[in-house]
Design a protein around this motif. Structure first.
Motif, PDB file in Angstrom:
ATOM      1  N   GLY A 162       0.730  -1.257   0.039  1.00  0.00           N
ATOM      2  CA  GLY A 162       0.038   0.011  -0.165  1.00  0.00           C
ATOM      3  C   GLY A 162       0.904   1.242  -0.048  1.00  0.00           C
ATOM      4  N   GLY A 163       2.199   1.074  -0.282  1.00  0.00           N
ATOM      5  CA  GLY A 163       2.954   2.440  -0.424  1.00  0.00           C
ATOM      6  C   GLY A 163       3.304   3.028   0.853  1.00  0.00           C
ATOM      7  N   GLN A 164       3.201   2.288   2.074  1.00  0.00           N
ATOM      8  CA  GLN A 164       3.434   2.584   3.508  1.00  0.00           C
ATOM      9  C   GLN A 164       4.970   3.387   3.570  1.00  0.00           C
ATOM     10  OE1 GLN A 164       0.818   1.030   6.522  1.00  0.00           O
ATOM     11  NE2 GLN A 164       1.020  -0.659   5.025  1.00  0.00           N
ATOM     12  N   GLY A 165       5.701   2.459   2.903  1.00  0.00           N
ATOM     13  CA  GLY A 165       7.120   2.882   3.452  1.00  0.00           C
ATOM     14  C   GLY A 165       7.388   4.235   2.856  1.00  0.00           C
ATOM     15  N   MET A 166       7.196   4.751   1.689  1.00  0.00           N
ATOM     16  CA  MET A 166       7.777   6.189   1.259  1.00  0.00           C
ATOM     17  C   MET A 166       6.921   6.914   2.228  1.00  0.00           C
ATOM     18  SD  MET A 166       7.011   7.967  -2.212  1.00  0.00           S
ATOM     19  CE  MET A 166       5.131   8.285  -1.957  1.00  0.00           C
ATOM     20  N   ASN A 167       5.506   6.643   2.516  1.00  0.00           N
ATOM     21  CA  ASN A 167       4.798   7.639   3.246  1.00  0.00           C
ATOM     22  C   ASN A 167       5.356   7.886   4.831  1.00  0.00           C
ATOM     23  OD1 ASN A 167       2.235   8.528   1.789  1.00  0.00           O
ATOM     24  ND2 ASN A 167       2.635   6.667   1.330  1.00  0.00           N
ATOM     25  N   THR A 168       5.659   6.619   5.370  1.00  0.00           N
ATOM     26  CA  THR A 168       6.407   6.772   6.525  1.00  0.00           C
ATOM     27  C   THR A 168       7.666   7.362   6.814  1.00  0.00           C
ATOM     28  OG1 THR A 168       5.337   4.690   7.395  1.00  0.00           O
ATOM     29  CG2 THR A 168       7.215   5.261   8.722  1.00  0.00           C
ATOM     30  N   SER A 169       8.437   7.148   5.598  1.00  0.00           N
ATOM     31  CA  SER A 169       9.704   7.937   5.526  1.00  0.00           C
ATOM     32  C   SER A 169       9.443   9.273   5.310  1.00  0.00           C
ATOM     33  CB  SER A 169      10.591   7.304   4.208  1.00  0.00           C
ATOM     34  OG  SER A 169      10.674   5.810   4.170  1.00  0.00           O
ATOM     35  N   ILE A 170       8.550   9.931   4.686  1.00  0.00           N
ATOM     36  CA  ILE A 170       8.243  11.452   4.703  1.00  0.00           C
ATOM     37  C   ILE A 170       8.122  11.939   6.074  1.00  0.00           C
ATOM     38  CG2 ILE A 170       7.056  12.942   3.669  1.00  0.00           C
ATOM     39  CD1 ILE A 170       6.832  11.476   1.051  1.00  0.00           C
ATOM     40  N   GLN A 171       7.057  11.183   6.579  1.00  0.00           N
ATOM     41  CA  GLN A 171       6.746  11.606   8.119  1.00  0.00           C
ATOM     42  C   GLN A 171       7.740  11.416   8.886  1.00  0.00           C
ATOM     43  OE1 GLN A 171       2.680   9.379   8.400  1.00  0.00           O
ATOM     44  NE2 GLN A 171       2.553   9.944   6.469  1.00  0.00           N
ATOM     45  N   ASP A 172       8.473  10.538   8.855  1.00  0.00           N
ATOM     46  CA  ASP A 172       9.891  10.511   9.627  1.00  0.00           C
ATOM     47  C   ASP A 172      10.683  11.865   9.682  1.00  0.00           C
ATOM     48  OD1 ASP A 172       9.443   7.690  10.438  1.00  0.00           O
ATOM     49  OD2 ASP A 172      10.926   6.958   9.250  1.00  0.00           O
ATOM     50  N   SER A 173      10.891  12.371   8.427  1.00  0.00           N
ATOM     51  CA  SER A 173      11.495  13.646   8.238  1.00  0.00           C
ATOM     52  C   SER A 173      10.763  14.766   8.661  1.00  0.00           C
ATOM     53  CB  SER A 173      11.805  13.685   6.727  1.00  0.00           C
ATOM     54  OG  SER A 173      12.905  12.622   6.498  1.00  0.00           O
ATOM     55  N   VAL A 174       9.696  14.906   8.604  1.00  0.00           N
ATOM     56  CA  VAL A 174       8.886  15.979   9.030  1.00  0.00           C
ATOM     57  C   VAL A 174       8.966  16.101  10.428  1.00  0.00           C
ATOM     58  CG1 VAL A 174       6.500  16.837   9.062  1.00  0.00           C
ATOM     59  CG2 VAL A 174       7.420  15.962   7.180  1.00  0.00           C
ATOM     60  N   ASN A 175       8.870  14.864  11.279  1.00  0.00           N
ATOM     61  CA  ASN A 175       9.023  14.964  12.634  1.00  0.00           C
ATOM     62  C   ASN A 175      10.363  15.407  13.085  1.00  0.00           C
ATOM     63  OD1 ASN A 175       9.820  13.378  15.450  1.00  0.00           O
ATOM     64  ND2 ASN A 175       7.460  13.305  15.362  1.00  0.00           N
ATOM     65  N   LEU A 176      11.167  14.735  12.374  1.00  0.00           N
ATOM     66  CA  LEU A 176      12.745  15.207  12.882  1.00  0.00           C
ATOM     67  C   LEU A 176      13.209  16.436  12.486  1.00  0.00           C
ATOM     68  CD1 LEU A 176      15.584  14.260  13.722  1.00  0.00           C
ATOM     69  CD2 LEU A 176      15.902  13.463  11.710  1.00  0.00           C
ATOM     70  N   GLY A 177      12.882  17.172  11.099  1.00  0.00           N
ATOM     71  CA  GLY A 177      13.376  18.335  10.786  1.00  0.00           C
ATOM     72  C   GLY A 177      13.130  19.614  11.489  1.00  0.00           C
ATOM     73  N   TRP A 178      12.295  19.847  12.296  1.00  0.00           N
ATOM     74  CA  TRP A 178      12.089  21.064  13.162  1.00  0.00           C
ATOM     75  C   TRP A 178      12.754  20.816  14.501  1.00  0.00           C
ATOM     76  CZ3 TRP A 178       9.238  20.801  17.790  1.00  0.00           C
ATOM     77  CH2 TRP A 178       8.526  19.752  18.110  1.00  0.00           C
ATOM     78  N   LYS A 179      12.585  19.572  15.047  1.00  0.00           N
ATOM     79  CA  LYS A 179      13.476  19.103  16.232  1.00  0.00           C
ATOM     80  C   LYS A 179      14.842  19.657  15.879  1.00  0.00           C
ATOM     81  CE  LYS A 179       9.933  16.117  17.875  1.00  0.00           C
ATOM     82  NZ  LYS A 179       9.526  14.599  17.768  1.00  0.00           N
ATOM     83  N   LEU A 180      15.672  18.863  14.797  1.00  0.00           N
ATOM     84  CA  LEU A 180      17.024  18.911  14.533  1.00  0.00           C
ATOM     85  C   LEU A 180      17.292  20.438  14.081  1.00  0.00           C
ATOM     86  CD1 LEU A 180      19.784  17.628  14.447  1.00  0.00           C
ATOM     87  CD2 LEU A 180      19.066  17.113  11.924  1.00  0.00           C
ATOM     88  N   GLY A 181      16.429  21.366  13.683  1.00  0.00           N
ATOM     89  CA  GLY A 181      16.577  22.620  13.410  1.00  0.00           C
ATOM     90  C   GLY A 181      16.613  23.302  14.515  1.00  0.00           C
ATOM     91  N   ALA A 182      15.633  23.353  15.693  1.00  0.00           N
ATOM     92  CA  ALA A 182      15.704  23.989  16.692  1.00  0.00           C
ATOM     93  C   ALA A 182      16.675  23.803  17.810  1.00  0.00           C
ATOM     94  CB  ALA A 182      14.521  23.657  17.574  1.00  0.00           C
ATOM     95  N   ILE A 230      20.006  22.895  16.552  1.00  0.00           N
ATOM     96  CA  ILE A 230      21.209  23.436  15.810  1.00  0.00           C
ATOM     97  C   ILE A 230      21.115  25.243  16.097  1.00  0.00           C
ATOM     98  CG2 ILE A 230      22.222  23.794  13.767  1.00  0.00           C
ATOM     99  CD1 ILE A 230      21.334  20.982  12.806  1.00  0.00           C
ATOM    100  N   ARG A 231      19.917  25.487  15.971  1.00  0.00           N
ATOM    101  CA  ARG A 231      19.812  27.171  16.298  1.00  0.00           C
ATOM    102  C   ARG A 231      20.108  27.387  17.731  1.00  0.00           C
ATOM    103  NH1 ARG A 231      14.762  26.499  14.148  1.00  0.00           N
ATOM    104  NH2 ARG A 231      13.936  27.626  15.767  1.00  0.00           N
ATOM    105  N   GLY A 232      20.217  26.396  18.494  1.00  0.00           N
ATOM    106  CA  GLY A 232      20.291  26.949  20.033  1.00  0.00           C
ATOM    107  C   GLY A 232      18.921  27.139  20.748  1.00  0.00           C
ATOM    108  N   THR A 233      17.682  27.058  20.109  1.00  0.00           N
ATOM    109  CA  THR A 233      16.694  27.475  20.851  1.00  0.00           C
ATOM    110  C   THR A 233      15.997  26.197  21.834  1.00  0.00           C
ATOM    111  OG1 THR A 233      15.208  27.020  18.990  1.00  0.00           O
ATOM    112  CG2 THR A 233      16.025  29.358  19.078  1.00  0.00           C
TER     113      THR A 233
END
Length: 495
Positions: A282-302, A304-307
């Motif tokens: 059902g194409g779940q692999g690609m979708n889960t991968s994208i959502q992994d990155s959406v979860n990680l992106g803002w956290k890693l960004g914060a 690195i910015r030191g906030t």
């Protein structure tokens, strides 16, 4: 430090993460071993949850006109996704999704370098030293964080020593997109005497076929199988000769199921297939991968910015590892249904009956669409805590309209004041450098809306509700501190 973040792999996970980090104001470099995009169709379409994620970043328009469908399956058994309004676009090649994500990431300023390969890495505690081989030779770099988005055979995962337990493949399946054949459509999971076959039209004269022969052990491959193998297997199982067809793309995959025990080891993190592999269903692999990155992106960004403190990155594992476990469980279950022989037909018959009950259908649709995902954001009674914020049409005091999805376009957090409470807004003022404070009233609320009686909600950059009033058992500053870091000093001069 040469780069704050180096992402290895320019697939859906890596490109999504690059875009999310750029929204967070972090410089990011992506390296990809292949010299160019493959153009392969691979995963087709995306789920309702990924559609929401793309919408909150303003990406849906880049796909052009989308045709959605409520028809899906669980292990080959028809499933009506309309029970959860979970219809999603179909027959969008993964190559199109990757092109959209790459265009978005580049527009935001991501540095994407193709033809570059990670050779080695050493996490030194304060930085990761990597060796990268490119067209001009090898170079050694120091990066703040290294993220492996480099697929099931991840070099990053192996070099960093992540544990990757699970089960090895027991069978092999062929997948081919072909031209020049006229085959009747066959639903995924259609069993034949000694295996399973599927036929689905992709448009433009291209047909996708999948074939699996039971009893054939998986082979170790370094290249895709020749189309003759696919055609021979198809003829043995169906009696139909397709050897004259023109192969557009051929691949082979197995039913191996594995997941890393941790998504982060120091300054090295994994996302997508680098962290979990499973039978495609059902194409779940690609979708889960994208959502992994959406979860990680803002956290890693914060971080690195030191906030935000580095501990925020621990929530990436605690939130996404259970989602990966759930993915592996349901794809294994589906594999048993559509890859086993007649011995499981009684199970298929019983499950077919159960799917007819709305409660069962909603449960399965929520599982495979990702709509059931709820994160632990703290105790409380509000029904939306930990879930994604539903699209809410809003009217500002000025009379202008907006909605909760558009408010997430910037990739920042949102405190949505629905009852014009000045004191509430003052309590959040010390975080307004990373959280948008918006006062607006709902345009309308249905009788069953989970937002009825809600005074305010705090929404994380990934769209999940982190706090709500009334209903949260901790106060707003505690929630802001947990998800967005310590308050900045606010001047009181002139008050």
């Amino acid at each position: 430090m040469d780069f704050p973040v180096l992402i290895v792999g320019a697939g859906p996970a890596g490109l999504t993460l690059a875009g999310e980090l750029r929204l967070a104001g972090v410089d990011v470099t992506v390296i990809e071993r292949l010299p160019g995009a493959t153009g392969e169709s691979r995963g087709l379409g995306f789920t309702a949850r990924t559609m929401e994620v793309f919408d909150q970043r303003g990406l849906l328009a880049r796909f052009g006109e989308l045709q959605t469908s409520d028809q899906g399956h669980f292990g080959g058994l028809p499933l009506d996704f309309g029970v959860l309004h979970a219809g999603a676009p179909k027959m969008i090649p993964q190559s199109t999704t990757e092109a959209v994500l790459e265009g978005w990431a580049r527009d935001l300023g991501a540095d994407i370098r193709r033809g570059h390969e990670l050779v080695s890495l050493v996490d030194g505690g304060d930085a990761v030293t990597v060796e990268v081989r490119g067209p001009r030779g090898s170079e050694r770099l120091r990066v703040g964080y290294l993220v492996g988005c480099d697929g099931g055979r991840s070099t990053v995962r192996k070099a960093a020593g992540f544990d990757f337990p699970g089960t090895a493949a027991t069978m092999e399946m062929y997948l081919a997109d072909v031209r020049g054949v006229d085959l009747e459509p066959r639903m995924i999971g259609e069993t034949v005497s000694d295996g399973m076959v599927m036929v689905g039209p992709l448009g433009d004269g291209v047909t996708r076929i999948i074939v699996c022969e039971r009893g054939q052990p998986p082979r170790r491959r370094t290249e895709p199988p020749p189309f003759t193998e696919v055609a021979d297997a198809w003829k043995r199982l169906t009696g139909i000769d397709i050897s004259h067809a023109e192969p557009v793309w051929v691949s082979a995959f197995g039913d191996a199921t594995r997941q890393v025990t941790e998504y982060r080891r120091g300054r090295v993190l994994l996302a997508g297939d680098a962290a979990h592999i499973h039978l495609p269903a059902g194409g779940q692999g690609m979708n889960t991968s994208i959502q992994d990155s959406v979860n990680l992106g803002w956290k890693l960004g914060a971080v690195i910015r030191g906030t935000a403190p580095e501990a925020l990155l621990d929530t990436y594992h605690s939130e996404r590892h259970p989602v990966g476990q759930r993915l592996l469980t349901n794809t294994r279950a589906q594999g048993m249904l559509f890859l086993s022989g007649n011995e499981v037909q009684p199970l298929r018959d019983v499950l077919s009956e159960l799917v007819g009950y709305p409660e069962v259908a909603r449960h399965l649709v929520g599982m495979v669409s990702g709509l059931e995902i709820r994160y632990d954001v703290g105790a409380g009674s509000h029904p939306l805590l930990g879930l994604r914020m539903p699209r809410l049409e809003l009217v500002r005091d000025s009379g202008t309209t907006t909605n909760s999805t558009e408010l997430l376009r910037s990739g920042r957090g949102i405190l949505l004041d629905l009852e014009n409470r000045a004191q509430l807004r003052r309590r959040a003022e010390a975080w307004n450098d990373r959280v948008d404070i918006v006062t607006a009233a709902p345009a309308s609320l249905g009788e069953t809306s989970p937002l009825r009686g809600t005074a305010a909600v705090l929404v994380r950059p990934d769209g999940h509700v982190a706090w709500a009033a009334p209903g949260s058992h901790h106060d707003l500053p505690m929630a802001l501190d947990r998800w967005f870091g310590a308050a900045r000093r606010v001047s009181t001069a002139g008050r």
